[in-house]
Write a protein that holds these residues in place. Sequence first.
Motif, short mmCIF file in Angstrom:
data_model
loop_
_atom_site.label_atom_id
_atom_site.label_comp_id
_atom_site.label_asym_id
_atom_site.label_seq_id
_atom_site.Cartn_x
_atom_site.Cartn_y
_atom_site.Cartn_z
N HIS A 100 0.85 -1.19 0.00
CA HIS A 100 0.00 0.00 0.00
C HIS A 100 0.89 1.24 0.00
CE1 HIS A 100 -2.94 -3.03 1.40
NE2 HIS A 100 -3.79 -2.27 0.74
N ILE A 101 0.41 2.27 -0.65
CA ILE A 101 1.18 3.49 -0.86
C ILE A 101 0.37 4.69 -0.38
CG2 ILE A 101 2.34 4.95 -2.56
CD1 ILE A 101 2.48 2.34 -4.33
N GLY A 102 0.93 5.45 0.55
CA GLY A 102 0.29 6.68 1.00
C GLY A 102 0.70 7.85 0.13
N CYS A 103 -0.02 8.96 0.26
CA CYS A 103 0.25 10.10 -0.62
C CYS A 103 -0.25 11.39 0.01
CB CYS A 103 -0.45 9.89 -1.97
SG CYS A 103 -2.25 10.04 -1.86
N TYR A 104 0.07 12.48 -0.67
CA TYR A 104 -0.57 13.76 -0.39
C TYR A 104 -1.71 13.96 -1.40
CZ TYR A 104 2.80 15.55 3.00
OH TYR A 104 3.55 15.75 4.13
N THR A 105 -2.84 14.43 -0.89
CA THR A 105 -3.99 14.73 -1.74
C THR A 105 -4.15 16.24 -1.84
OG1 THR A 105 -5.53 14.67 0.12
CG2 THR A 105 -5.11 12.58 -1.01
N ALA A 106 -5.19 16.66 -2.51
CA ALA A 106 -5.40 18.10 -2.75
C ALA A 106 -5.47 18.90 -1.46
CB ALA A 106 -6.68 18.31 -3.56
N GLU A 107 -5.91 18.27 -0.37
CA GLU A 107 -6.02 18.98 0.91
C GLU A 107 -4.66 19.47 1.41
OE1 GLU A 107 -9.59 16.27 0.67
OE2 GLU A 107 -7.47 16.18 0.11
N SER A 108 -3.58 18.82 0.94
CA SER A 108 -2.23 19.21 1.34
C SER A 108 -1.39 19.63 0.14
CB SER A 108 -1.54 18.05 2.07
OG SER A 108 -2.26 17.67 3.23
N GLY A 109 -2.05 19.99 -0.93
CA GLY A 109 -1.33 20.44 -2.12
C GLY A 109 -0.80 19.33 -2.99
N GLY A 110 -1.26 18.09 -2.76
CA GLY A 110 -0.79 16.96 -3.54
C GLY A 110 -1.72 16.60 -4.68
N ARG A 111 -1.32 15.55 -5.41
CA ARG A 111 -2.08 15.12 -6.60
C ARG A 111 -2.71 13.75 -6.43
NH1 ARG A 111 2.28 17.76 -7.26
NH2 ARG A 111 3.60 15.90 -7.11
N VAL A 123 -7.50 2.34 -3.36
CA VAL A 123 -8.36 1.41 -2.63
C VAL A 123 -9.02 2.07 -1.43
CG1 VAL A 123 -7.23 -0.70 -3.41
CG2 VAL A 123 -6.32 0.51 -1.41
N ALA A 124 -8.63 3.30 -1.11
CA ALA A 124 -9.28 4.06 -0.04
C ALA A 124 -9.16 5.54 -0.36
CB ALA A 124 -8.64 3.76 1.31
N THR A 125 -10.29 6.19 -0.56
CA THR A 125 -10.29 7.62 -0.81
C THR A 125 -10.33 8.33 0.54
OG1 THR A 125 -11.45 7.32 -2.90
CG2 THR A 125 -11.51 9.51 -1.94
N THR A 126 -9.20 8.94 0.90
CA THR A 126 -9.09 9.58 2.20
C THR A 126 -8.08 10.72 2.07
OG1 THR A 126 -8.66 9.16 4.57
CG2 THR A 126 -7.28 7.99 3.00
N ALA A 127 -8.19 11.73 2.92
CA ALA A 127 -7.40 12.94 2.78
C ALA A 127 -5.97 12.77 3.28
CB ALA A 127 -8.06 14.09 3.52
N SER A 128 -5.01 12.98 2.40
CA SER A 128 -3.58 13.03 2.72
C SER A 128 -3.13 11.95 3.70
CB SER A 128 -3.20 14.42 3.24
OG SER A 128 -3.31 15.36 2.18
N ALA A 165 -8.33 3.88 10.43
CA ALA A 165 -8.05 2.45 10.49
C ALA A 165 -8.88 1.74 9.42
CB ALA A 165 -8.39 1.89 11.87
N TRP A 166 -8.25 0.73 8.79
CA TRP A 166 -8.87 0.02 7.67
C TRP A 166 -8.59 -1.47 7.80
CZ3 TRP A 166 -10.95 3.66 4.21
CH2 TRP A 166 -10.49 4.97 4.39
N ARG A 167 -9.61 -2.30 7.57
CA ARG A 167 -9.38 -3.74 7.50
C ARG A 167 -8.89 -4.09 6.11
NH1 ARG A 167 -10.08 -7.38 10.86
NH2 ARG A 167 -11.46 -6.09 12.15
N VAL A 168 -7.84 -4.92 6.05
CA VAL A 168 -7.19 -5.26 4.79
C VAL A 168 -7.70 -6.61 4.29
CG1 VAL A 168 -4.99 -5.59 3.62
CG2 VAL A 168 -5.14 -4.03 5.58
N GLY A 169 -8.22 -6.63 3.07
CA GLY A 169 -8.65 -7.87 2.45
C GLY A 169 -7.49 -8.59 1.77
N ASP A 170 -7.72 -9.85 1.39
CA ASP A 170 -6.68 -10.65 0.75
C ASP A 170 -6.18 -10.02 -0.54
OD1 ASP A 170 -6.81 -12.51 2.77
OD2 ASP A 170 -8.19 -13.84 1.69
N ASP A 171 -7.05 -9.27 -1.21
CA ASP A 171 -6.68 -8.65 -2.47
C ASP A 171 -6.16 -7.21 -2.30
OD1 ASP A 171 -9.02 -7.51 -1.66
OD2 ASP A 171 -10.09 -7.78 -3.55
N GLY A 172 -5.94 -6.82 -1.03
CA GLY A 172 -5.46 -5.47 -0.77
C GLY A 172 -6.55 -4.44 -0.59
N ALA A 173 -7.81 -4.85 -0.77
CA ALA A 173 -8.92 -3.92 -0.59
C ALA A 173 -8.98 -3.46 0.87
CB ALA A 173 -10.23 -4.57 -0.98
N LEU A 174 -9.43 -2.23 1.09
CA LEU A 174 -9.51 -1.66 2.43
C LEU A 174 -10.95 -1.34 2.79
CD1 LEU A 174 -6.47 0.82 2.39
CD2 LEU A 174 -6.54 -1.53 3.24
#
Length: 344
Positions: free
Chosen positions: A9-20, A42-47, A73-82
């Motif tokens: 899984h990869i975290g990121c910055y979203t528009a709320e923090s000036g990210g893409r 797999v999860a739409t969440t802010a930054s 907090a997110w439960r992780v499925g076998d396919d990486g779904a959250l």
Amino acid sequence: MNGRDRVVHIGCYTAESGGRGTGIVAARRDAATGALTPLGTVATTASPSFLTRHPALPVLYAVNELSAGEVSAWRVGDDGALTPLATRATGGAEPCHLAVMPGGGHLVAANYGGGSVAVFPLDAEGVPGERSDLVVHEGHGADPQRQERAHAHMVSPDPARGPLLAVDLGTDSVYRYDLDTATGRLVPRAPRVRTAAGTGPRHLARHPDGRRCYLVGELDATVTGYELSDGSLHQRSRVDASGRPGHVQPSEVAVRPDGRFLYVANRGVGTIAVFDLRGERPDLVAEVDTGGGWPRHFALVDEHLYVADERADMIRVFRVDRDSGVPEAVGEPVPVPSPTCVLP
């Protein structure tokens, strides 16, 4: 998905923090080649700028690096779904790091903007409850722009259940806390460990021997080695984080699981520096270009190294030579918008 493949899984910055970015991205990893195949958000969440996992449960935690900080907090499925489980306020601005305490009973988070450390009890399913403590650091450092007040940047639990180390960039300090598991409150150990003025400590990496750790200074571009003894830190070495000219701003640091090499990501010059740890002090043996200028985070997974370059919008994959410790880029960069964390 075959047995060689794993989901990262990869975290990121979203528009709320000036990210893409748009949230937490999943990617399938081929264990043989190291190749990553993005599976989408797999999860739409802010930054969600930093991620970690529960040590025993299929639960992923993210900071939401916002002015009103949160952890999710997110439960992780076998396919990486959250699947979302809970979101809690951290009590401070811009949380940038979090970790689960040994035993899996509590989650701790560092509020960069708030200069504080928050604690959350975890139930039997790994779901965080309401915050049980918030410890606020006070003071400032030598740099009037970056160290005008406390800026907690990392929380590092001791796997052997020693004190929690809280790294604070703003006060040039590493704070030590014992966790009262009955109350979920942090008990300070005095005195705090002070770095050289203007260091701007960001992250530290513990050596697998349990006796050493290495702290990177974001502001002075150094790596300071400490001996861990009786819950305290005793400085043993101090070296430059990079051998390159130009602006150097270290970010992530990690020790290879066999304890032979230390890796430091250097923003500005866009490198991974490799240090041999078999001598009395870290010895710079190689410095490898990442292909981007702002490597914010990386993860070592078996013989592969995954580097998240926040500004180049990519994950770069390297194969690490077992004997020399030196990474070599393999394949093409994997496009991911504003990546800030790679979680195997």
